[in-house]
Design a protein around this motif. Structure first.
Motif, PDB file in Angstrom:
ATOM      1  N   LYS A 173       0.831  -1.211   0.000  1.00  0.00           N
ATOM      2  CA  LYS A 173       0.000   0.000   0.000  1.00  0.00           C
ATOM      3  C   LYS A 173       0.864   1.260   0.000  1.00  0.00           C
ATOM      4  CE  LYS A 173      -3.982   2.244   0.886  1.00  0.00           C
ATOM      5  NZ  LYS A 173      -5.196   2.209   0.045  1.00  0.00           N
ATOM      6  N   SER A 174       2.032   1.189   0.655  1.00  0.00           N
ATOM      7  CA  SER A 174       2.898   2.358   0.769  1.00  0.00           C
ATOM      8  C   SER A 174       3.770   2.599  -0.462  1.00  0.00           C
ATOM      9  CB  SER A 174       3.799   2.220   2.001  1.00  0.00           C
ATOM     10  OG  SER A 174       4.632   1.081   1.887  1.00  0.00           O
ATOM     11  N   GLY A 175       3.813   1.636  -1.387  1.00  0.00           N
ATOM     12  CA  GLY A 175       4.601   1.822  -2.604  1.00  0.00           C
ATOM     13  C   GLY A 175       5.473   0.622  -2.921  1.00  0.00           C
ATOM     14  N   ARG A 176       6.359   0.792  -3.897  1.00  0.00           N
ATOM     15  CA  ARG A 176       7.227  -0.309  -4.338  1.00  0.00           C
ATOM     16  C   ARG A 176       8.420  -0.476  -3.402  1.00  0.00           C
ATOM     17  NH1 ARG A 176       7.497   1.303 -10.653  1.00  0.00           N
ATOM     18  NH2 ARG A 176       7.133   3.362  -9.724  1.00  0.00           N
ATOM     19  N   HIS A 177       8.921  -1.722  -3.336  1.00  0.00           N
ATOM     20  CA  HIS A 177      10.033  -2.059  -2.452  1.00  0.00           C
ATOM     21  C   HIS A 177      11.096  -2.836  -3.220  1.00  0.00           C
ATOM     22  CE1 HIS A 177       7.372  -0.926   0.859  1.00  0.00           C
ATOM     23  NE2 HIS A 177       6.451  -1.697   0.305  1.00  0.00           N
ATOM     24  N   ARG A 178      12.358  -2.593  -2.848  1.00  0.00           N
ATOM     25  CA  ARG A 178      13.469  -3.297  -3.498  1.00  0.00           C
ATOM     26  C   ARG A 178      14.394  -3.960  -2.474  1.00  0.00           C
ATOM     27  NH1 ARG A 178      12.579   1.301  -6.649  1.00  0.00           N
ATOM     28  NH2 ARG A 178      12.200   0.863  -8.864  1.00  0.00           N
ATOM     29  N   GLU A 179      13.908  -4.163  -1.259  1.00  0.00           N
ATOM     30  CA  GLU A 179      14.734  -4.771  -0.233  1.00  0.00           C
ATOM     31  C   GLU A 179      14.941  -6.256  -0.529  1.00  0.00           C
ATOM     32  OE1 GLU A 179      11.901  -3.223   0.313  1.00  0.00           O
ATOM     33  OE2 GLU A 179      12.312  -1.406   1.464  1.00  0.00           O
ATOM     34  N   PRO A 180      16.057  -6.839   0.000  1.00  0.00           N
ATOM     35  CA  PRO A 180      16.266  -8.277  -0.149  1.00  0.00           C
ATOM     36  C   PRO A 180      15.173  -9.046   0.611  1.00  0.00           C
ATOM     37  CG  PRO A 180      18.124  -7.223   0.990  1.00  0.00           C
ATOM     38  CD  PRO A 180      17.133  -6.152   0.665  1.00  0.00           C
ATOM     39  N   PRO A 181      14.919 -10.303   0.240  1.00  0.00           N
ATOM     40  CA  PRO A 181      15.651 -11.085  -0.765  1.00  0.00           C
ATOM     41  C   PRO A 181      15.309 -10.666  -2.195  1.00  0.00           C
ATOM     42  CG  PRO A 181      13.815 -12.350   0.072  1.00  0.00           C
ATOM     43  CD  PRO A 181      13.864 -11.102   0.896  1.00  0.00           C
ATOM     44  N   LEU A 182      16.149 -11.093  -3.125  1.00  0.00           N
ATOM     45  CA  LEU A 182      15.972 -10.718  -4.517  1.00  0.00           C
ATOM     46  C   LEU A 182      14.641 -11.220  -5.055  1.00  0.00           C
ATOM     47  CD1 LEU A 182      17.165  -9.449  -7.086  1.00  0.00           C
ATOM     48  CD2 LEU A 182      18.225 -11.671  -7.590  1.00  0.00           C
ATOM     49  N   ARG A 183      14.303 -12.465  -4.718  1.00  0.00           N
ATOM     50  CA  ARG A 183      13.037 -13.058  -5.172  1.00  0.00           C
ATOM     51  C   ARG A 183      12.285 -13.617  -3.963  1.00  0.00           C
ATOM     52  NH1 ARG A 183      13.999 -17.634  -8.081  1.00  0.00           N
ATOM     53  NH2 ARG A 183      11.936 -17.635  -9.022  1.00  0.00           N
ATOM     54  N   PRO A 184      11.477 -12.794  -3.304  1.00  0.00           N
ATOM     55  CA  PRO A 184      10.714 -13.289  -2.153  1.00  0.00           C
ATOM     56  C   PRO A 184       9.707 -14.352  -2.577  1.00  0.00           C
ATOM     57  CG  PRO A 184       9.937 -11.119  -2.802  1.00  0.00           C
ATOM     58  CD  PRO A 184      11.180 -11.385  -3.609  1.00  0.00           C
ATOM     59  N   ARG A 185       9.283 -15.140  -1.608  1.00  0.00           N
ATOM     60  CA  ARG A 185       8.274 -16.157  -1.903  1.00  0.00           C
ATOM     61  C   ARG A 185       6.897 -15.519  -2.074  1.00  0.00           C
ATOM     62  NH1 ARG A 185       9.782 -20.706   2.668  1.00  0.00           N
ATOM     63  NH2 ARG A 185      11.748 -21.435   1.728  1.00  0.00           N
ATOM     64  N   LEU A 186       6.177 -16.020  -3.055  1.00  0.00           N
ATOM     65  CA  LEU A 186       4.790 -15.635  -3.286  1.00  0.00           C
ATOM     66  C   LEU A 186       3.952 -16.897  -3.188  1.00  0.00           C
ATOM     67  CD1 LEU A 186       2.326 -14.034  -4.268  1.00  0.00           C
ATOM     68  CD2 LEU A 186       3.175 -14.320  -6.620  1.00  0.00           C
ATOM     69  N   ALA A 187       2.963 -16.881  -2.313  1.00  0.00           N
ATOM     70  CA  ALA A 187       2.106 -18.051  -2.131  1.00  0.00           C
ATOM     71  C   ALA A 187       0.655 -17.717  -2.440  1.00  0.00           C
ATOM     72  CB  ALA A 187       2.222 -18.568  -0.702  1.00  0.00           C
ATOM     73  N   LEU A 188      -0.009 -18.635  -3.143  1.00  0.00           N
ATOM     74  CA  LEU A 188      -1.435 -18.533  -3.403  1.00  0.00           C
ATOM     75  C   LEU A 188      -2.070 -19.844  -2.949  1.00  0.00           C
ATOM     76  CD1 LEU A 188       0.139 -17.121  -6.069  1.00  0.00           C
ATOM     77  CD2 LEU A 188      -2.217 -16.486  -6.560  1.00  0.00           C
ATOM     78  N   ALA A 189      -2.970 -19.750  -1.967  1.00  0.00           N
ATOM     79  CA  ALA A 189      -3.617 -20.928  -1.404  1.00  0.00           C
ATOM     80  C   ALA A 189      -5.113 -20.896  -1.718  1.00  0.00           C
ATOM     81  CB  ALA A 189      -3.391 -20.983   0.101  1.00  0.00           C
ATOM     82  N   PHE A 190      -5.540 -21.780  -2.618  1.00  0.00           N
ATOM     83  CA  PHE A 190      -6.943 -21.863  -3.037  1.00  0.00           C
ATOM     84  C   PHE A 190      -7.682 -22.832  -2.125  1.00  0.00           C
ATOM     85  CE2 PHE A 190      -4.588 -20.365  -6.608  1.00  0.00           C
ATOM     86  CZ  PHE A 190      -5.458 -19.631  -7.408  1.00  0.00           C
ATOM     87  N   GLY A 191      -8.822 -22.409  -1.590  1.00  0.00           N
ATOM     88  CA  GLY A 191      -9.597 -23.247  -0.691  1.00  0.00           C
ATOM     89  C   GLY A 191     -10.755 -23.946  -1.377  1.00  0.00           C
ATOM     90  N   GLU A 192     -11.454 -24.754  -0.622  1.00  0.00           N
ATOM     91  CA  GLU A 192     -12.607 -25.476  -1.146  1.00  0.00           C
ATOM     92  C   GLU A 192     -13.733 -24.501  -1.502  1.00  0.00           C
ATOM     93  OE1 GLU A 192     -13.891 -28.562   1.407  1.00  0.00           O
ATOM     94  OE2 GLU A 192     -11.957 -29.616   1.386  1.00  0.00           O
ATOM     95  N   PRO A 193     -14.461 -24.791  -2.575  1.00  0.00           N
ATOM     96  CA  PRO A 193     -15.548 -23.893  -3.001  1.00  0.00           C
ATOM     97  C   PRO A 193     -16.633 -23.763  -1.938  1.00  0.00           C
ATOM     98  CG  PRO A 193     -14.976 -25.459  -4.732  1.00  0.00           C
ATOM     99  CD  PRO A 193     -14.269 -25.917  -3.499  1.00  0.00           C
ATOM    100  N   ILE A 194     -17.180 -22.566  -1.851  1.00  0.00           N
ATOM    101  CA  ILE A 194     -18.293 -22.276  -0.956  1.00  0.00           C
ATOM    102  C   ILE A 194     -19.540 -22.104  -1.795  1.00  0.00           C
ATOM    103  CG2 ILE A 194     -19.226 -20.637   0.719  1.00  0.00           C
ATOM    104  CD1 ILE A 194     -16.253 -19.809   1.240  1.00  0.00           C
ATOM    105  N   GLU A 195     -20.562 -22.894  -1.520  1.00  0.00           N
ATOM    106  CA  GLU A 195     -21.813 -22.781  -2.264  1.00  0.00           C
ATOM    107  C   GLU A 195     -22.659 -21.653  -1.666  1.00  0.00           C
ATOM    108  OE1 GLU A 195     -22.454 -24.358  -5.001  1.00  0.00           O
ATOM    109  OE2 GLU A 195     -20.607 -25.539  -4.874  1.00  0.00           O
ATOM    110  N   PRO A 196     -23.013 -20.652  -2.447  1.00  0.00           N
ATOM    111  CA  PRO A 196     -23.799 -19.519  -1.921  1.00  0.00           C
ATOM    112  C   PRO A 196     -25.180 -19.966  -1.457  1.00  0.00           C
ATOM    113  CG  PRO A 196     -22.834 -19.013  -4.063  1.00  0.00           C
ATOM    114  CD  PRO A 196     -22.682 -20.482  -3.858  1.00  0.00           C
ATOM    115  N   LYS A 197     -25.586 -19.464  -0.291  1.00  0.00           N
ATOM    116  CA  LYS A 197     -26.911 -19.763   0.241  1.00  0.00           C
ATOM    117  C   LYS A 197     -27.524 -18.471   0.762  1.00  0.00           C
ATOM    118  CE  LYS A 197     -25.784 -24.495   1.670  1.00  0.00           C
ATOM    119  NZ  LYS A 197     -25.693 -25.447   2.815  1.00  0.00           N
TER     120      LYS A 197
END
Length: 234
Positions: A173-197
């Motif tokens: 939110k505060s802007g771009r960053h260039r601090e180490p590590p060079l390639r930080p980890r990016l994780a995307l965790a998809f959960g089980e579908p939720i049926e709308p009710k």
């Protein structure tokens, strides 16, 4: 008369030519910026409607989420994007080519909501950040807004909660960053579908559904932090 469905085939899914051209480029850039880890992406259907609900910690969340879903599941992802961005000459052309949906922030944009409902109803995958704006305090969800209920309840499309962690190390939110590590980890965790009710016209149903979304998103966010190696979750 039935509505037309989003075209799909075994090779390209529902990706149009622009997506098939652009996704490898975006994935290459993403891999150069991050060490990417993804779990649960099989929950995104190969065909038919779905809504991806993700926590919002960076302006990079949308491109990274869309790239992974398109690369791994061959599905086009539609976002609600601020209408003024469509007025920027090159950016607006790109957004239209990639079939994104304009929404006027700060007002009740019924037209954008109707288009989102119609798009999902035709079998598309949409993505919504229920928090709305980028979170200045990643790790603690902001208020969950009602827009996701306004799309999910009328369409009946399953909602897939997605925890994202790591994009804020490069652009928060505060802007771009260039601090180490060079390639930080990016994780995307998809959960089980939720049926709308529930009935979208009943506020108590909307509130109950939003609470379900919040609980699921909290769970996926914690999973993403573990996947990314967040020291507090190792």
């Amino acid at each position: 008369m039935t509505q037309p469905t989003e075209a799909a085939d075994a090779t390209h899914g529902d990706l149009n030519a622009w997506w098939r051209f652009g996704v490898p480029v975006v994935v290459a850039i993403e891999r150069a910026l991050f060490r990417v880890r993804v779990t649960g992406i099989h929950h995104v259907p190969l065909t038919g409607p779905a809504i991806l609900a993700f926590d919002h910690i960076s302006v990079l969340d949308g491109p990274c989420l869309a790239a992974e879903v398109a690369w791994r599941r061959r599905r086009m992802v539609r976002f609600l994007v601020a209408a003024e961005v469509f007025d920027v000459p090159v950016t607006g052309w790109i957004l239209r080519s990639y079939r994104q949906i304009p929404i006027r922030r700060g007002r009740n944009d019924a037209g954008a909501l109707e288009e989102a409902i119609a798009t999902v109803g035709r079998g598309a995958v949409a993505a919504i950040a229920p928090e709305g704006a980028v979170n200045p305090n990643p790790g603690e969800l902001q208020r969950i807004r009602s827009g996701i209920a306004r799309v999910a309840l009328p369409t009946g499309a399953p909602v897939i909660p997605v925890g994202i962690w790591g994009t804020h190390h490069r652009w928060s939110k505060s802007g771009r960053h260039r601090e180490p590590p060079l390639r930080p980890r990016l994780a995307l965790a998809f959960g089980e579908p939720i049926e709308p009710k529930g009935d979208v016209s009943r506020q108590e149903d909307v509130d109950a559904f939003l609470e379900v979304i919040r609980t699921a998103l909290d769970r996926q966010l914690a999973e993403a932090r573990i996947l990314a190696g967040d020291p507090r979750f190792d």
